[in-house]
Design a protein around this motif. Structure first.
Motif, mmCIF file in Angstrom:
data_model
loop_
_atom_site.group_PDB
_atom_site.id
_atom_site.type_symbol
_atom_site.label_atom_id
_atom_site.label_comp_id
_atom_site.label_asym_id
_atom_site.label_seq_id
_atom_site.Cartn_x
_atom_site.Cartn_y
_atom_site.Cartn_z
ATOM 1 N N SER A 1 -6.980 -12.760 14.927
ATOM 2 C CA SER A 1 -6.019 -13.744 15.420
ATOM 3 C C SER A 1 -6.760 -14.961 15.948
ATOM 4 C CB SER A 1 -5.136 -13.140 16.522
ATOM 5 O OG SER A 1 -5.915 -12.818 17.654
ATOM 6 N N LEU A 2 -6.045 -16.059 16.048
ATOM 7 C CA LEU A 2 -6.605 -17.289 16.611
ATOM 8 C C LEU A 2 -6.380 -17.311 18.118
ATOM 9 C CD1 LEU A 2 -5.327 -19.900 14.013
ATOM 10 C CD2 LEU A 2 -7.662 -19.034 14.219
ATOM 11 N N GLY A 3 -7.362 -17.815 18.839
ATOM 12 C CA GLY A 3 -7.217 -17.982 20.274
ATOM 13 C C GLY A 3 -6.330 -19.174 20.604
ATOM 14 N N VAL A 4 -6.159 -19.421 21.873
ATOM 15 C CA VAL A 4 -5.360 -20.557 22.343
ATOM 16 C C VAL A 4 -6.035 -21.850 21.900
ATOM 17 C CG1 VAL A 4 -4.343 -21.677 24.352
ATOM 18 C CG2 VAL A 4 -4.625 -19.191 24.317
ATOM 19 N N ALA A 5 -5.253 -22.767 21.377
ATOM 20 C CA ALA A 5 -5.796 -24.005 20.801
ATOM 21 C C ALA A 5 -6.089 -25.040 21.879
ATOM 22 C CB ALA A 5 -4.839 -24.566 19.760
ATOM 23 N N ASP A 6 -7.013 -24.715 22.766
ATOM 24 C CA ASP A 6 -7.513 -25.685 23.740
ATOM 25 C C ASP A 6 -8.997 -25.403 23.956
ATOM 26 O OD1 ASP A 6 -7.841 -23.603 25.643
ATOM 27 O OD2 ASP A 6 -5.831 -23.919 26.452
ATOM 28 N N ASP A 7 -9.638 -26.168 24.811
ATOM 29 C CA ASP A 7 -11.052 -25.924 25.083
ATOM 30 C C ASP A 7 -11.263 -25.493 26.534
ATOM 31 O OD1 ASP A 7 -10.543 -28.315 26.332
ATOM 32 O OD2 ASP A 7 -12.095 -29.467 25.288
ATOM 33 N N ASP A 8 -10.264 -24.805 27.084
ATOM 34 C CA ASP A 8 -10.309 -24.392 28.480
ATOM 35 C C ASP A 8 -10.702 -22.928 28.662
ATOM 36 O OD1 ASP A 8 -9.469 -26.927 29.234
ATOM 37 O OD2 ASP A 8 -7.348 -26.391 29.215
ATOM 38 N N HIS A 9 -11.146 -22.273 27.595
ATOM 39 C CA HIS A 9 -11.408 -20.832 27.656
ATOM 40 C C HIS A 9 -12.402 -20.472 28.758
ATOM 41 C CE1 HIS A 9 -9.492 -20.780 23.702
ATOM 42 N NE2 HIS A 9 -10.285 -21.778 23.394
ATOM 43 N N GLY A 10 -13.560 -21.152 28.747
ATOM 44 C CA GLY A 10 -14.584 -20.846 29.731
ATOM 45 C C GLY A 10 -14.173 -21.207 31.132
ATOM 46 N N LEU A 11 -13.453 -22.320 31.300
ATOM 47 C CA LEU A 11 -13.033 -22.761 32.631
ATOM 48 C C LEU A 11 -12.048 -21.773 33.259
ATOM 49 C CD1 LEU A 11 -12.502 -26.574 31.915
ATOM 50 C CD2 LEU A 11 -14.453 -25.507 33.053
ATOM 51 N N ILE A 12 -11.021 -21.410 32.509
ATOM 52 C CA ILE A 12 -10.037 -20.451 33.026
ATOM 53 C C ILE A 12 -10.691 -19.086 33.235
ATOM 54 C CG2 ILE A 12 -7.918 -19.190 32.472
ATOM 55 C CD1 ILE A 12 -6.976 -21.722 30.983
ATOM 56 N N GLY A 13 -11.523 -18.686 32.274
ATOM 57 C CA GLY A 13 -12.154 -17.375 32.367
ATOM 58 C C GLY A 13 -13.080 -17.242 33.552
ATOM 59 N N VAL A 14 -13.941 -18.251 33.782
ATOM 60 C CA VAL A 14 -14.866 -18.143 34.912
ATOM 61 C C VAL A 14 -14.108 -18.264 36.230
ATOM 62 C CG1 VAL A 14 -15.572 -20.582 35.242
ATOM 63 C CG2 VAL A 14 -17.217 -18.722 35.604
ATOM 64 N N GLY A 15 -12.973 -18.986 36.226
ATOM 65 C CA GLY A 15 -12.129 -19.023 37.422
ATOM 66 C C GLY A 15 -11.561 -17.649 37.737
ATOM 67 N N ARG A 16 -11.066 -16.955 36.716
ATOM 68 C CA ARG A 16 -10.526 -15.608 36.925
ATOM 69 C C ARG A 16 -11.619 -14.625 37.328
ATOM 70 N NH1 ARG A 16 -6.231 -15.452 31.795
ATOM 71 N NH2 ARG A 16 -4.623 -16.687 32.838
ATOM 72 N N LEU A 17 -12.802 -14.801 36.760
ATOM 73 C CA LEU A 17 -13.917 -13.943 37.139
ATOM 74 C C LEU A 17 -14.307 -14.174 38.597
ATOM 75 C CD1 LEU A 17 -16.161 -11.951 36.457
ATOM 76 C CD2 LEU A 17 -17.476 -13.849 35.505
ATOM 77 N N LEU A 18 -14.369 -15.435 39.022
ATOM 78 C CA LEU A 18 -14.646 -15.743 40.425
ATOM 79 C C LEU A 18 -13.603 -15.117 41.339
ATOM 80 C CD1 LEU A 18 -15.753 -19.493 40.626
ATOM 81 C CD2 LEU A 18 -17.090 -17.494 41.294
ATOM 82 N N ALA A 19 -12.329 -15.235 40.942
ATOM 83 C CA ALA A 19 -11.255 -14.675 41.753
ATOM 84 C C ALA A 19 -11.407 -13.165 41.897
ATOM 85 C CB ALA A 19 -9.897 -15.024 41.143
ATOM 86 N N ALA A 20 -11.817 -12.499 40.797
ATOM 87 C CA ALA A 20 -11.983 -11.043 40.848
ATOM 88 C C ALA A 20 -13.151 -10.646 41.736
ATOM 89 C CB ALA A 20 -12.202 -10.517 39.438
ATOM 90 N N ARG A 21 -14.131 -11.537 41.864
ATOM 91 C CA ARG A 21 -15.317 -11.224 42.669
ATOM 92 C C ARG A 21 -15.233 -11.746 44.101
ATOM 93 N NH1 ARG A 21 -20.486 -12.362 38.626
ATOM 94 N NH2 ARG A 21 -19.941 -10.789 37.037
ATOM 95 N N THR A 22 -14.160 -12.465 44.435
ATOM 96 C CA THR A 22 -14.012 -13.050 45.760
ATOM 97 C C THR A 22 -12.873 -12.362 46.465
ATOM 98 O OG1 THR A 22 -14.733 -15.172 44.842
ATOM 99 C CG2 THR A 22 -13.724 -15.222 47.032
ATOM 100 N N PRO A 23 -13.142 -11.478 47.437
ATOM 101 C CA PRO A 23 -12.079 -10.706 48.081
ATOM 102 C C PRO A 23 -10.956 -11.550 48.664
ATOM 103 C CG PRO A 23 -14.232 -9.847 48.671
ATOM 104 C CD PRO A 23 -14.473 -11.116 47.917
ATOM 105 N N LEU A 24 -11.294 -12.672 49.304
ATOM 106 C CA LEU A 24 -10.249 -13.498 49.921
ATOM 107 C C LEU A 24 -9.349 -14.097 48.857
ATOM 108 C CD1 LEU A 24 -12.177 -15.368 52.774
ATOM 109 C CD2 LEU A 24 -10.495 -13.512 52.988
ATOM 110 N N ALA A 25 -9.946 -14.502 47.720
ATOM 111 C CA ALA A 25 -9.139 -15.062 46.636
ATOM 112 C C ALA A 25 -8.235 -14.000 46.063
ATOM 113 C CB ALA A 25 -10.047 -15.633 45.548
ATOM 114 N N SER A 26 -8.758 -12.782 45.883
ATOM 115 C CA SER A 26 -7.945 -11.705 45.322
ATOM 116 C C SER A 26 -6.786 -11.367 46.230
ATOM 117 C CB SER A 26 -8.824 -10.453 45.098
ATOM 118 O OG SER A 26 -9.863 -10.760 44.198
ATOM 119 N N ALA A 27 -7.065 -11.333 47.527
ATOM 120 C CA ALA A 27 -5.990 -11.013 48.482
ATOM 121 C C ALA A 27 -4.935 -12.085 48.507
ATOM 122 C CB ALA A 27 -6.590 -10.819 49.877
ATOM 123 N N ARG A 28 -5.382 -13.351 48.454
ATOM 124 C CA ARG A 28 -4.430 -14.458 48.476
ATOM 125 C C ARG A 28 -3.580 -14.466 47.214
ATOM 126 N NH1 ARG A 28 -5.129 -19.945 46.763
ATOM 127 N NH2 ARG A 28 -3.579 -21.293 47.692
ATOM 128 N N GLY A 29 -4.249 -14.171 46.051
ATOM 129 C CA GLY A 29 -3.517 -14.167 44.786
ATOM 130 C C GLY A 29 -2.490 -13.047 44.729
#
Length: 343
Positions: free
Chosen positions: A313-341
């Motif tokens: 399948s084709l991915g989402v047609a934008d160039d934000d993959h790494g930006l969104i992904g590393v943001g989600r990874l940071l959130a998963a590794r940051t307890p305060l962010a995870s709790a807030r989310g």
């Protein structure tokens, strides 16, 4: 959303540096800025240490300009190259070429920006974007300046602590003495043949080798009938328009990529392959269909053609993959962010 609530996220590839703000509470990316990377793409003759210093300085300056000089709450960087768990960049062929010395990018950015920096491979970051929507295991493939992949299985990206894994672009698939040269210095690597740069080189070779066929093609009309004027945008547009010349050039580069996918499928058993990257997504559905046709021709052991079609399948047609992904990874590794989310 204030500066204290968001993460500053970057995606550094072979051609473009992207920077944005990711809110872990709302899972929203905003204010994305794009600039050319000050690396191999802009100065191919510069020594590796010089390009390394330039890229680090560029990241630091872009972060400072983006945040108004204030240290970010946290800094996440998706970077094009194999990276250890400690943020050591072991190589970056599309960014600074031949290997050079490992670069402690995570440590350097933490020191220079005053913010805790997490640096991961760009495909590792992108896999975290798709992990939120994919119901099972998958392999993410990027076809852009180079080629990379990451397998996401059991809630984790399959790489070891030293960053090994997910570098299909450096699989040697052409053993001939005159095989295309990869940015890393090796010959016959998949990325040198089937990446956007590889397809571009193949198109120019084909235009020089068959000038009459080239002159009668849609591709020629998009580049003033000059072989040296062909670029990736023209190749993608010609394939989308059904141009036989450009389509055959692309088809010829897809055999080793299909072989790589069948190898992952038969060895690991992953049954979802998501295509992203500037070149693949610029071509779009015709790229997927051509790749599927080659997979069907080669065969995926145990699968019928309609099942093979469902693999890709084709991915989402934008160039934000790494930006969104590393943001989600940071959130998963940051307890305060995870709790807030979760609130």
């Amino acid at each position: 959303m204030t500066a204290d609530e968001v993460f500053t996220v970057l995606d550094v590839g072979g051609t473009t540096l992207r920077i944005g703000a990711y809110d872990p509470g709302t899972d929203v990316l905003s204010r994305v800025r794009r600039v050319p990377v000050d690396g191999l793409h802009r100065d191919p003759g510069a020594p590796v240490p010089v390009l390394q210093r330039r890229v680090v300085e560029q990241i630091v300056c872009e972060v400072a300009a983006y945040t108004g000089g204030r240290p970010p709450r946290a800094l996440g960087v998706a970077f094009a190259g194999p990276i250890t768990a400690a943020g050591l960049v072991r190589a970056a062929p599309t960014v600074w070429g031949r290997r050079g010395d490992p670069l402690p990018l995570g440590e350097l950015l933490t020191e220079r920006t005053g913010a805790p920096a997490v640096v991961v491979n760009d495909l590792t970051a992108a896999a975290w974007r798709y992990a939120a929507t994919e119901p099972g295991d998958f392999c993410l493939l990027t076809i852009s300046s180079g080629i990379g992949n990451k397998v996401f299985r059991g809630g984790e990206v399959l790489v070891d602590a030293d960053g090994h894994g997910g570098e299909l672009g450096h699989w040697v698939c052409d053993l001939s003495a005159d095989a295309p040269l990869c940015d890393c210095g090796g010959r016959g690597h998949l990325g040198a043949i089937a990446s956007g740069r590889g397809v571009l080189a193949a198109a120019r070779r084909a235009a020089h080798a068959a000038p009459a066929a080239f002159r009668g093609s849609r591709l020629a009309s998009l580049c003033d009938s000059r072989a040296d004027g062909i670029d990736n945008r023209a190749v993608a547009a010609a394939v989308r328009a059904g141009d036989p010349f450009a389509t055959e050039v692309l088809r010829g580069t897809l055999t080793p990529l299909a072989q790589a996918i069948t190898s992952v499928f038969t060895s690991v058993g992953v049954c979802r392959y998501i295509l992203m990257g500037g070149f693949a997504l610029a071509v779009g559905e015709p790229y997927r269909r051509l790749l599927v046709a080659e997979l069907v021709r080669l065969g995926c052991f145990g699968l019928e053609p309609e099942q093979i079609d469902a693999l890709v399948s084709l991915g989402v047609a934008d160039d934000d993959h790494g930006l969104i992904g590393v943001g989600r990874l940071l959130a998963a590794r940051t307890p305060l962010a995870s709790a807030r989310g979760a609130s």
